[in-house]
Design a protein around this motif. Structure first.
Motif, PDB file in Angstrom:
ATOM      1  N   GLY A  89       0.786  -1.218   0.000  1.00 46.42           N
ATOM      2  CA  GLY A  89       0.000   0.000   0.000  1.00 46.42           C
ATOM      3  C   GLY A  89       0.819   1.270   0.000  1.00 46.42           C
ATOM      4  N   LYS A  90       2.115   1.151   0.265  1.00 49.02           N
ATOM      5  CA  LYS A  90       2.962   2.344   0.318  1.00 49.02           C
ATOM      6  C   LYS A  90       3.631   2.605  -1.027  1.00 49.02           C
ATOM      7  CE  LYS A  90       3.721   2.506   5.253  1.00 49.02           C
ATOM      8  NZ  LYS A  90       4.671   2.827   6.332  1.00 49.02           N
ATOM      9  N   ASP A  91       4.125   3.832  -1.187  1.00 53.87           N
ATOM     10  CA  ASP A  91       4.848   4.183  -2.403  1.00 53.87           C
ATOM     11  C   ASP A  91       6.064   3.271  -2.556  1.00 53.87           C
ATOM     12  OD1 ASP A  91       3.014   6.197  -2.410  1.00 53.87           O
ATOM     13  OD2 ASP A  91       4.453   7.841  -2.221  1.00 53.87           O
ATOM     14  N   ALA A  92       6.311   2.848  -3.766  1.00 57.13           N
ATOM     15  CA  ALA A  92       7.450   1.962  -4.023  1.00 57.13           C
ATOM     16  C   ALA A  92       8.726   2.777  -4.165  1.00 57.13           C
ATOM     17  CB  ALA A  92       7.186   1.115  -5.263  1.00 57.13           C
ATOM     18  N   ASP A  93       9.126   3.417  -3.058  1.00 59.13           N
ATOM     19  CA  ASP A  93      10.386   4.151  -2.972  1.00 59.13           C
ATOM     20  C   ASP A  93      11.379   3.242  -2.259  1.00 59.13           C
ATOM     21  OD1 ASP A  93       8.943   6.210  -4.055  1.00 59.13           O
ATOM     22  OD2 ASP A  93       9.028   7.506  -2.288  1.00 59.13           O
ATOM     23  N   LEU A  94      12.360   2.751  -2.991  1.00 63.48           N
ATOM     24  CA  LEU A  94      13.243   1.708  -2.472  1.00 63.48           C
ATOM     25  C   LEU A  94      14.680   1.966  -2.886  1.00 63.48           C
ATOM     26  CD1 LEU A  94      11.010  -1.245  -3.719  1.00 63.48           C
ATOM     27  CD2 LEU A  94      11.071  -0.416  -1.365  1.00 63.48           C
ATOM     28  N   CYS A  95      15.617   1.461  -2.088  1.00 60.57           N
ATOM     29  CA  CYS A  95      17.023   1.467  -2.495  1.00 60.57           C
ATOM     30  C   CYS A  95      17.629   0.109  -2.197  1.00 60.57           C
ATOM     31  CB  CYS A  95      17.801   2.601  -1.828  1.00 60.57           C
ATOM     32  SG  CYS A  95      17.642   2.727  -0.047  1.00 60.57           S
ATOM     33  N   VAL A  96      18.539  -0.310  -3.057  1.00 61.21           N
ATOM     34  CA  VAL A  96      19.118  -1.658  -3.000  1.00 61.21           C
ATOM     35  C   VAL A  96      20.629  -1.532  -2.848  1.00 61.21           C
ATOM     36  CG1 VAL A  96      19.413  -3.846  -4.222  1.00 61.21           C
ATOM     37  CG2 VAL A  96      17.260  -2.560  -4.452  1.00 61.21           C
ATOM     38  N   PHE A  97      21.171  -2.220  -1.850  1.00 60.40           N
ATOM     39  CA  PHE A  97      22.601  -2.181  -1.570  1.00 60.40           C
ATOM     40  C   PHE A  97      23.181  -3.592  -1.561  1.00 60.40           C
ATOM     41  CE2 PHE A  97      21.270   1.868   0.078  1.00 60.40           C
ATOM     42  CZ  PHE A  97      22.382   2.705   0.014  1.00 60.40           C
ATOM     43  N   ALA A  98      24.414  -3.703  -2.031  1.00 64.72           N
ATOM     44  CA  ALA A  98      25.139  -4.968  -1.920  1.00 64.72           C
ATOM     45  C   ALA A  98      25.854  -5.056  -0.586  1.00 64.72           C
ATOM     46  CB  ALA A  98      26.147  -5.101  -3.058  1.00 64.72           C
ATOM     47  N   GLY A  99      26.240  -3.902  -0.013  1.00 68.86           N
ATOM     48  CA  GLY A  99      26.940  -3.861   1.261  1.00 68.86           C
ATOM     49  C   GLY A  99      26.188  -3.028   2.274  1.00 68.86           C
ATOM     50  N   ASP A 100      26.913  -2.533   3.270  1.00 64.53           N
ATOM     51  CA  ASP A 100      26.311  -1.766   4.356  1.00 64.53           C
ATOM     52  C   ASP A 100      25.917  -0.374   3.867  1.00 64.53           C
ATOM     53  OD1 ASP A 100      25.550  -0.553   6.692  1.00 64.53           O
ATOM     54  OD2 ASP A 100      27.506  -0.701   7.675  1.00 64.53           O
ATOM     55  N   PRO A 101      24.632  -0.029   3.913  1.00 61.98           N
ATOM     56  CA  PRO A 101      24.206   1.287   3.422  1.00 61.98           C
ATOM     57  C   PRO A 101      24.703   2.440   4.285  1.00 61.98           C
ATOM     58  CG  PRO A 101      22.389   0.181   4.512  1.00 61.98           C
ATOM     59  CD  PRO A 101      23.490  -0.836   4.403  1.00 61.98           C
ATOM     60  N   LEU A 102      25.137   2.140   5.507  1.00 60.98           N
ATOM     61  CA  LEU A 102      25.598   3.191   6.408  1.00 60.98           C
ATOM     62  C   LEU A 102      27.115   3.342   6.396  1.00 60.98           C
ATOM     63  CD1 LEU A 102      23.282   2.521   9.500  1.00 60.98           C
ATOM     64  CD2 LEU A 102      22.822   3.865   7.447  1.00 60.98           C
ATOM     65  N   GLY A 103      27.775   2.606   5.507  1.00 60.02           N
ATOM     66  CA  GLY A 103      29.222   2.667   5.431  1.00 60.02           C
ATOM     67  C   GLY A 103      29.721   3.790   4.547  1.00 60.02           C
ATOM     68  N   LEU A 104      31.036   3.997   4.578  1.00 60.70           N
ATOM     69  CA  LEU A 104      31.642   5.086   3.813  1.00 60.70           C
ATOM     70  C   LEU A 104      31.683   4.806   2.316  1.00 60.70           C
ATOM     71  CD1 LEU A 104      34.708   6.224   5.967  1.00 60.70           C
ATOM     72  CD2 LEU A 104      32.794   7.651   5.227  1.00 60.70           C
ATOM     73  N   ILE A 105      31.856   3.550   1.958  1.00 61.77           N
ATOM     74  CA  ILE A 105      32.161   3.217   0.567  1.00 61.77           C
ATOM     75  C   ILE A 105      30.918   2.893  -0.250  1.00 61.77           C
ATOM     76  CG2 ILE A 105      33.411   1.608  -0.930  1.00 61.77           C
ATOM     77  CD1 ILE A 105      35.468   1.307   1.294  1.00 61.77           C
ATOM     78  N   GLU A 106      29.949   2.230   0.372  1.00 63.89           N
ATOM     79  CA  GLU A 106      28.816   1.705  -0.383  1.00 63.89           C
ATOM     80  C   GLU A 106      27.881   2.789  -0.902  1.00 63.89           C
ATOM     81  OE1 GLU A 106      28.338  -1.368  -1.291  1.00 63.89           O
ATOM     82  OE2 GLU A 106      30.058  -2.179  -0.203  1.00 63.89           O
ATOM     83  N   GLU A 107      27.389   2.578  -2.106  1.00 64.50           N
ATOM     84  CA  GLU A 107      26.318   3.386  -2.681  1.00 64.50           C
ATOM     85  C   GLU A 107      25.236   2.434  -3.164  1.00 64.50           C
ATOM     86  OE1 GLU A 107      27.643   5.950  -5.749  1.00 64.50           O
ATOM     87  OE2 GLU A 107      28.703   7.314  -4.387  1.00 64.50           O
ATOM     88  N   PRO A 108      24.003   2.896  -3.256  1.00 67.86           N
ATOM     89  CA  PRO A 108      22.959   1.996  -3.750  1.00 67.86           C
ATOM     90  C   PRO A 108      23.215   1.596  -5.202  1.00 67.86           C
ATOM     91  CG  PRO A 108      22.123   4.234  -3.577  1.00 67.86           C
ATOM     92  CD  PRO A 108      23.464   4.229  -2.933  1.00 67.86           C
ATOM     93  N   LEU A 109      23.023   0.329  -5.492  1.00 66.51           N
ATOM     94  CA  LEU A 109      23.157  -0.138  -6.873  1.00 66.51           C
ATOM     95  C   LEU A 109      21.883   0.115  -7.658  1.00 66.51           C
ATOM     96  CD1 LEU A 109      25.090  -3.488  -6.304  1.00 66.51           C
ATOM     97  CD2 LEU A 109      25.993  -1.208  -6.804  1.00 66.51           C
ATOM     98  N   MET A 110      20.774   0.191  -6.949  1.00 64.92           N
ATOM     99  CA  MET A 110      19.483   0.497  -7.580  1.00 64.92           C
ATOM    100  C   MET A 110      18.695   1.420  -6.661  1.00 64.92           C
ATOM    101  SD  MET A 110      18.188  -3.282  -8.783  1.00 64.92           S
ATOM    102  CE  MET A 110      19.362  -4.545  -9.277  1.00 64.92           C
ATOM    103  N   VAL A 111      17.955   2.336  -7.260  1.00 67.44           N
ATOM    104  CA  VAL A 111      17.032   3.199  -6.522  1.00 67.44           C
ATOM    105  C   VAL A 111      15.728   3.251  -7.302  1.00 67.44           C
ATOM    106  CG1 VAL A 111      16.594   5.496  -5.588  1.00 67.44           C
ATOM    107  CG2 VAL A 111      18.922   4.598  -5.592  1.00 67.44           C
ATOM    108  N   PHE A 112      14.613   3.111  -6.588  1.00 67.18           N
ATOM    109  CA  PHE A 112      13.286   3.154  -7.212  1.00 67.18           C
ATOM    110  C   PHE A 112      12.483   4.287  -6.577  1.00 67.18           C
ATOM    111  CE2 PHE A 112      14.854  -1.134  -7.567  1.00 67.18           C
ATOM    112  CZ  PHE A 112      14.486  -1.555  -8.826  1.00 67.18           C
ATOM    113  N   ALA A 113      11.822   5.060  -7.414  1.00 69.12           N
ATOM    114  CA  ALA A 113      10.934   6.122  -6.955  1.00 69.12           C
ATOM    115  C   ALA A 113       9.553   5.859  -7.507  1.00 69.12           C
ATOM    116  CB  ALA A 113      11.440   7.484  -7.421  1.00 69.12           C
TER     117      ALA A 113
END
Length: 382
Positions: free
Chosen positions: A352-376
């Motif tokens: 029921g919620k907006d399909a706003d999502l982000c996908v990470f291979a590693g820790d999203p709170l780390g220095l190096i990782e960035e999302p590999l996919m983002v959905f709005a």
């Protein structure tokens, strides 16, 4: 579309983490979130190959689009310091969605931000939650969530040389009280005029009219406050006028946390030096201590103080102060959505919620990782 074979951090009230599951999306909304594999896989569905899915990140205190990147004073529209009381200003009239920082937000998985005016004024204007995807701000609005107030150094230092109040904390609070008192009387007369033929409708006053949603409890009072005494002034005024406060920055909250049970706090910028006296007691332990004392705690960048793309890193730093990894994730997903009053739309991965999502291979709170996919709203934007 179905995203399958992923670890799903739902960030829901049950704190559910689905170790292997799928998300069905249709018409921009999440249709279902299930454990296991989907019954059927079609072209266009995405195999996440064991990667982790999170709700799109949320920053509940920014000045996004009000101070345009790479531009000087010509692009600064976040402080109307010609008048210390401007509740009638609509922040959407100054937001530039074409600014580079919106794409930087999306690339970092930040799909929703609250935009507020700056803190030069005792009352500055409204606060609006918007999506970071779009070209026209009218189509990006999630909802109006508050009115911006400011206490402490900023209003004082702004008007010190203008031969105009406020130049003390007393005057700042007095201006707020005076305006809210007038707004209460304005609202009461307006309501009475609808049922009492002998009561005239008040002359329209844009400033007072803009405060009616706040007085009705439809929006919240976002108080810029660093020092403990300013935090208590925010709570004192809120109690006097029966309005709901949000403590923005709340830098010295950890010193008086036992007095703040049940409060909403937006802490940050976490990446900060002690650039002014009010920041003398800044601490990475602030979030942990406030949360332990019953506060809802969201993390902000205060963009452009800290660039919006460092929101997740900011949340990660709160772990050095004692928050768990999951609590730090909550501070940029479900909790800001709840404080902002739009948890029905975003902040968790639920049907029921907006399909706003982000996908990470590693820790999203780390220095190096960035999302590999983002959905709005179901559309892949990265």
């Amino acid at each position: 579309m179905i995203l399958y074979n992923g670890v799903i951090f739902t960030m829901n009230d049950e704190k559910t983490v689905i170790e292997n599951g799928y998300i069905e999306i249709n018409d921009g909304k999440i249709v279902s979130v299930c454990e296991g594999a989907p019954a059927k896989i079609s072209d266009g569905d995405i195999d996440l190959s064991g990667m982790c899915v999170y709700p799109g990140f949320i920053d509940l205190h920014t000045h996004m689009g009000l101070m345009n990147s790479g531009v000087g004073v010509e692009g600064e529209d976040f402080n109307e310091d010609s008048d210390p009381v401007t509740p009638h200003l609509s922040v959407i009239d100054a937001i530039n969605p074409m600014d580079l920082t919106f794409s930087e937000a999306r690339n970092a998985g930040v799909t929703t931000v609250a935009v507020a005016p700056g803190s030069t004024n005792a009352i500055a204007g409204n606060v609006v939650a918007i999506k970071t995807t779009g070209k026209r701000v009218d189509n990006m609005i999630l909802k109006e969530i508050g009115i911006k107030f400011a206490l402490g150094e900023n209003p004082k230092m702004t008007y010190l040389n203008k031969e105009e109040a406020p130049v003390t904390r007393m005057a700042t609070a007095s201006l707020i009280r005076e305006t809210l008192t007038k707004a209460v009387k304005y609202k009461d007369q307006l309501l009475k005029s609808k049922t009492d033929n002998e009561t005239d409708e008040p002359d329209f006053d844009a400033k007072l009219d803009s405060l009616i949603p706040l007085l009705n409890g439809e929006t919240k009072a976002h108080f810029h406050c660093h020092r403990a005494d300013d935090i208590f002034t925010a709570l004192r005024i809120s109690k006097e006028f029966n309005i709901s406060p949000v403590l923005v920055h709340c830098t010295e909250g950890h010193l008086v946390a036992e007095e703040l049970y049940g409060c909403d706090a937006i802490i940050g910028p976490v990446i900060s030096d002690r650039s002014k006296p009010e920041l003398m007691n800044v601490s990475l332990e602030n979030g942990k201590i406030l949360r332990d004392n019953g506060c809802k705690v969201a993390v902000c960048t205060d963009h452009s103080e800290i660039p919006i793309q460092y929101l997740a890193i900011s949340a990660g730093l709160t772990m050095k102060g004692g928050l768990t990894h999951y609590e730090a994730l909550e501070a940029i997903t479900c909790i800001p959505a709840k404080i902002g009053g739009f948890y029905d739309r975003v902040g968790s991965v639920e049907a029921g919620k907006d399909a706003d999502l982000c996908v990470f291979a590693g820790d999203p709170l780390g220095l190096i990782e960035e999302p590999l996919m983002v959905f709005a709203e179901g559309k892949q934007i990265k």
